[in-house]
Design an enzyme around this catalytic site. Structure first.
Site, PDB file in Angstrom:
ATOM      1  N   GLU A 142      -2.288   0.218  13.174  1.00 15.87           N
ATOM      2  CA  GLU A 142      -3.421   0.694  12.369  1.00 15.87           C
ATOM      3  C   GLU A 142      -4.745   0.462  13.103  1.00 15.87           C
ATOM      4  O   GLU A 142      -5.704   1.213  12.927  1.00 15.87           O
ATOM      5  CB  GLU A 142      -3.440  -0.071  11.039  1.00 15.87           C
ATOM      6  CG  GLU A 142      -4.536   0.332  10.081  1.00 15.87           C
ATOM      7  CD  GLU A 142      -4.390  -0.353   8.730  1.00 15.87           C
ATOM      8  OE1 GLU A 142      -3.768  -1.438   8.668  1.00 15.87           O
ATOM      9  OE2 GLU A 142      -4.887   0.191   7.732  1.00 15.87           O
ATOM     10  N   GLU A 176       0.833  -1.196   0.000  1.00 20.85           N
ATOM     11  CA  GLU A 176       0.000   0.000   0.000  1.00 20.85           C
ATOM     12  C   GLU A 176       0.869   1.247   0.000  1.00 20.85           C
ATOM     13  O   GLU A 176       1.072   1.854  -1.027  1.00 20.85           O
ATOM     14  CB  GLU A 176      -0.966  -0.026   1.188  1.00 20.85           C
ATOM     15  CG  GLU A 176      -1.901   1.186   1.186  1.00 20.85           C
ATOM     16  CD  GLU A 176      -3.160   0.978   1.981  1.00 20.85           C
ATOM     17  OE1 GLU A 176      -3.337  -0.094   2.564  1.00 20.85           O
ATOM     18  OE2 GLU A 176      -3.985   1.908   2.024  1.00 20.85           O
TER      19      GLU A 176
HETATM   20  C1  RAM Z   1      -6.537   1.909   4.586  1.00 19.79           C
HETATM   21  C2  RAM Z   1      -5.523   2.458   5.524  1.00 19.79           C
HETATM   22  C3  RAM Z   1      -5.328   3.936   5.353  1.00 19.79           C
HETATM   23  C4  RAM Z   1      -6.667   4.633   5.396  1.00 19.79           C
HETATM   24  C5  RAM Z   1      -7.565   4.061   4.353  1.00 19.79           C
HETATM   25  C6  RAM Z   1      -8.936   4.668   4.353  1.00 19.79           C
HETATM   26  O1  RAM Z   1      -6.016   1.779   3.334  1.00 19.79           O
HETATM   27  O2  RAM Z   1      -5.928   2.197   6.828  1.00 19.79           O
HETATM   28  O3  RAM Z   1      -4.473   4.410   6.323  1.00 19.79           O
HETATM   29  O4  RAM Z   1      -6.534   6.008   5.209  1.00 19.79           O
HETATM   30  O5  RAM Z   1      -7.705   2.673   4.532  1.00 19.79           O
END
Ligand code: RAM
Length: 919
Positions: free
Chosen positions: A778, A502
């Protein structure tokens, strides 16, 4: 093509004795000169470099009364006081930051030397030592270089769903017939480059230049290479990696990925000889190129494979036989304006030694760095030609001691080094970075030892400007984890995570984060650049994406993610005094608000949201997102409240820029939104918003939307929710956490904020730390949730925690932009016996160091020159307060202003103070 500026920053400090009324009474220093060249002063933008300096001295209460800036085109002229470029004259002003250049138009390639002298209320300073800046290539026709590359792939490249290309090597020899006076190299190598002259690597940057939407803007870097170009024959060479240009996965989801094509470069070397003549060497089709070199593949997700048997010794030096190499080709320009890069490049910023190496199964070694980092491993290895060492990277281990890779999704994160078999070989990859704490080593000849490896930590070359410590070990540990998480995710842009497939610059993650981070790092230039990235990704209709640069095409039209555009502009203004960014982005911001209003506002409710209060603690340990509706805040409530807040921010900007008409417009819209919002979401009986989540109630509280008289009751609902329903734990996600800690504290419940900050049970930041985190997760339940979306190095759940640490615990807050006025008001919380914070603002160093012992409070503070501070001292009355053992009210320069609750508020000027108070 618009071409802009570059600067070379030279920081100097000078000390001068001041004669005042015949005798030396003080030392005034004009140190830390900073030049910031923002935009082209004579071309397109007609703006100017800006000058900042710090005024320091031993005396208290120093205020600048006037300054004089001299700018000359040579050091000798400046020393002789000959300011051929600009002499500002003596300007009566207390301004010492962002003073715009107003001299003769600066030409491309100008070298400028400057110094400043200040007059203060405590005496007159001498001129500072000089600082230097140089101007880049400002005009399109300054560039003779051609975009050069090779638009094809090679048999050994993988053009599949997971495309990977080998690196390209370019070289050219040229003669420098005379003695060299000066040589400057300008280069943009896309996606990422390394530059060599006569075999030497130029600069200490890595993964440069900064990533952008290359179809809009391309950054170039400038190097003084005078010491590298020799009279006689020379070789100039580059290596190009893919970076974000030839992107990973572009065949995989082409609708989502922004791909720009094969690597290419623009390079111009300008040599000036001692006799005054000049020569320019440029990238073009006279260069030779090969992709059949040691870097066999490279991309950010999958890793780098380096085959040392394919090295071509001497390839970047004179005399190498490149007859088998291909002819480089002129290729299409990437499309973007070529601009000097004003934000810092990435660099190897720290080097970590492993804490252990283990062998959980035969021949598989696991190296532990003791810290989750972003960067790579540099290793020493000795073995036979053709042996392959494989390195794989992960953030944590499985119970059997092997790498846990489930949360990396389909990133291969594998570096492979093939030995050439010539003694000890030292290797680190060049065109990749990994997010990891642990490394799996296989194929290493013999038994690897910890000393054979180091972790090189890679992030933007920013200064660390803050420090913070308290008496609470959990807070200190979380602060350290946050520090690491933040730096790990600075990659020329703020990315969400450094490890899985990502690594995108998501806006929402930094809505409040950018502000907290600004206390720890001087992130002003990177965030100013990011504002440009965001603006460039705006659609003609006005939509702002969720990811910018838009390497992923995500235009979902929520408010909470795109709104980061405004919040980051507000941050660079508040923390660093950057008015220019506000000015530059005001119209696109307004356009976005209008677009959202026209398209999604129905009867003053914004009907669109994308991610909700992302990542609240879910009801079951394995869940990523809660399904239980009582935990989920109505998305329209989030969007509408945030839109209202956006108007508050716009009002501030409009005020700053003198746009009175706009303010009227915003006021009218705000009144309508507020009343509809309250009608729709406020339950006047229960005094709650929506379904009474903490987030639903805290947003209207923070944005001042609550009907007269109801705030206390709404706040009580917040308190009950945390203390009763959630047993003293956090229940907010990315959105609610942005306001939580400060608004609990402002409303007199700093104790609850402290409880949340020091908790070690789930869910909390301390829970993460207690479960082995060395960064921030996260997800609150990062150790149990589904690995599909479960990074161990994400900063978005920090919310306003770091702001709270510095402003509310440390007691260091900007009451005026760039800390021209400081508010020092530490919250007094039972259980916390000391806090110590420092912050190097643009005006100078602010320090706060307080201790509590029973009812006695002692406080050492430092206030920078040319600023003032309001200090809030816990005391029953002003009479209870002492400064350096004397009654504060009787100390010169310490002015009692008022009592505010349990605080005696004093105003002080610059200097060091030692206060004590009694409650
Ligand atoms: C995921 C990750 C990222 C967030 C998006 C909406 O890809 O958690 O940090 O901003 O979602």
């Amino acid at each position: 093509m618009n071409v802009r500026f570059l600067t070379m920053l030279v920081i100097v400090t000078s000390l001068s004795l001041i004669a005042f009324r015949g005798k030396v009474v003080s030392t005034i220093q004009t140190g830390n000169l900073r030049t910031e060249l923002l935009v082209n002063p004579i071309g397109i933008d007609a703006s100017a470099p800006r000058f900042s300096w710090e005024v320091t001295g031993e005396q208290r209460g120093i205020v600048q009364q006037a300054y004089q800036i001299l700018v000359a085109s040579s050091a000798a002229d400046l020393a002789a006081g000959k300011a051929d470029l600009w002499n500002s004259g003596k300007v009566n002003s207390d301004r010492s930051i962002h003073v715009p250049y107003a001299g003769n138009p600066l030409q491309s390639r100008t070298e400028a030397y400057w110094k400043v002298k200040v007059w203060t209320n405590k005496g007159e300073g001498a001129y500072s030592s000089p600082a230097k800046f140089t101007v880049g290539l400002m005009n399109e026709n300054d560039w003779q270089a051609k975009w050069t590359g090779l638009d094809k792939y090679f048999p050994w490249d993988t053009i599949t769903k997971m495309s990977r290309l080998s690196a390209r090597y370019f070289r050219k020899e040229f003669a420098a017939p005379k003695e060299v006076k000066k040589a400057t190299a300008y280069i943009s190598g896309l996606g990422i480059y390394e530059l060599y002259i006569n075999g030497n690597k130029i600069g200490d940057q890595v993964l440069a230049p900064g990533p952008t939407d290359y179809s809009k803007t391309v950054k170039y870097n400038t190097f003084d290479v005078t010491n590298h170009v020799k009279q006689g024959k020379n070789a100039i060479a580059t290596t190009l990696g893919n970076g974000r240009f030839y992107t990973m996965r572009q065949q995989y989801k082409p609708h989502k990925w922004h791909n720009f094509g094969y690597p290419k470069m623009l390079l111009q070397l300008e040599v000036e000889y001692k006799d005054g003549s000049k020569q320019t060497v440029v990238s073009d089709d006279t260069w030779k190129v090969t992709a059949d070199g040691p870097i066999r593949t490279n991309n950010e997700y999958d890793g780098e494979e380096y085959d040392a048997t394919k090295e071509f010794p001497g390839w970047n030096k004179v005399g190498f036989n490149d007859s088998k190499w291909l002819k480089a080709e002129l290729v299409e320009a990437p499309g973007g304006n070529v601009e000097a890069q004003m934000n810092e490049n990435m660099k190897v910023m720290q080097i970590l030694k492993p804490v252990s190496i283990k062998e959980p199964s035969k021949g598989v070694y696991i190296l532990d760095l003791g810290q989750n980092i972003a960067g790579w491993i540099k290793m020493n290895v000795k073995g036979k030609r053709g042996q392959k060492v494989k390195l794989r990277f992960a953030e944590s281990l499985k119970p059997d001691g092997q790498l846990y890779m489930d949360n990396l999704r389909d990133a291969l994160v594998t570096d492979i080094y093939t030995l050439k078999g010539e003694g000890v070989e030292t290797w680190a990859p060049r065109f990749v970075y990994h997010g990891f704490r642990y490394v799996e080593i296989t194929g290493y000849p013999g038994k690897p030892k910890a000393e054979d490896f180091v972790g090189e930590v890679v992030y933007d070359d920013m200064k660390t400007i803050g420090s913070f410590e308290t008496s609470d070990r959990t807070i200190n540990q979380v602060y350290k984890n946050a520090y690491w998480g933040i730096l790990d995710n600075y990659k020329g842009m703020p990315v969400d995570c450094p490890q899985r497939d990502e690594r995108q610059p998501w806006l929402g993650d930094r809505f409040m984060g950018a502000y907290g981070e600004s206390f720890i790092f001087d992130n002003s230039k990177m965030y100013a650049k990011w504002l440009d990235d965001i603006q460039e990704s705006q659609t003609p209709e006005g939509s702002i994406p969720d990811v910018a640069p838009n390497f992923w095409f995500y235009y979902k039209d929520g408010v909470t993610w795109p709104g980061t555009y405004l919040k980051v502009a507000e941050m660079v203004y508040n923390q660093f005094g950057d008015v220019e960014s506000v000015r530059k982005h005001y119209s696109p911001m307004k356009k976005w608000l209008n677009y959202m209003q026209d398209k999604y506002m129905k009867n003053y409710i914004v009907t669109k949201d994308s991610y909700g209060d992302w990542c609240v603690p879910p009801e079951a340990p394995h869940l990523i997102h809660a399904k239980d509706s009582s935990r989920i805040t109505d998305p329209k409530l989030l969007s509408t409240a945030t839109y209202y807040h956006m108007l508050q921010v716009m009002k501030k900007f409009a005020n700053l820029l003198g746009k009175q008409e706009d303010i009227k417009e915003y006021d009218a819209l705000m009144a309508n939104i507020k009343s509809t919002f309250n009608k729709t979401y406020f339950d006047s009986e229960k005094k709650q918003y929506g379904n009474n989540t903490v987030t639903a109630n805290i947003l209207p509280l923070a944005f001042n939307m609550i009907p007269e008289g109801a705030s206390d009751a709404v706040f009580k609902n917040i308190v009950d929710k945390i203390m009763v329903d959630n047993n003293g734990h956090i229940s907010t996600g990315v959105i609610g956490t942005q306001w939580l800690m400060r608004w609990l504290t402002y409303n007199g419940r700093g104790d609850i904020a402290y409880k949340l900050a020091s908790n070690r049970t789930y869910p909390s930041w301390g829970y993460m730390a207690g479960n082995g985190a060395t960064t921030i997760w996260e997800l609150w339940n990062g150790n149990t949730a589904n690995p599909r979306m479960n990074s161990q190095n994400h900063v978005m759940l920090l919310g306003d925690l770091i702001v709270w640490y510095y402003e509310n615990l440390g007691g260091i807050k900007a009451a005026e932009p760039a800390f021209k006025k400081v508010e020092m008001k530490p919250a007094m919380i039972d259980g916390l016996s000391y806090a110590k914070a420092s912050y190097h603002s643009l005006h100078g160093m602010v320090k706060s160091d307080w201790k509590k012992n029973g009812k006695t409070f002692t406080w050492n503070i430092t206030v920078p020159g040319n600023t003032t501070a309001e200090v809030y001292i816990p005391a029953a009355s002003a009479e209870q307060v002492t400064e350096n053992g004397k009654k504060a009210t009787a100390v010169e320069g310490v002015k009692f202003l008022r009592m505010e609750g349990d605080r005696a508020v004093f105003e002080v000027g610059s200097g060091q103070y030692q206060f004590a108070g009694k409650q």
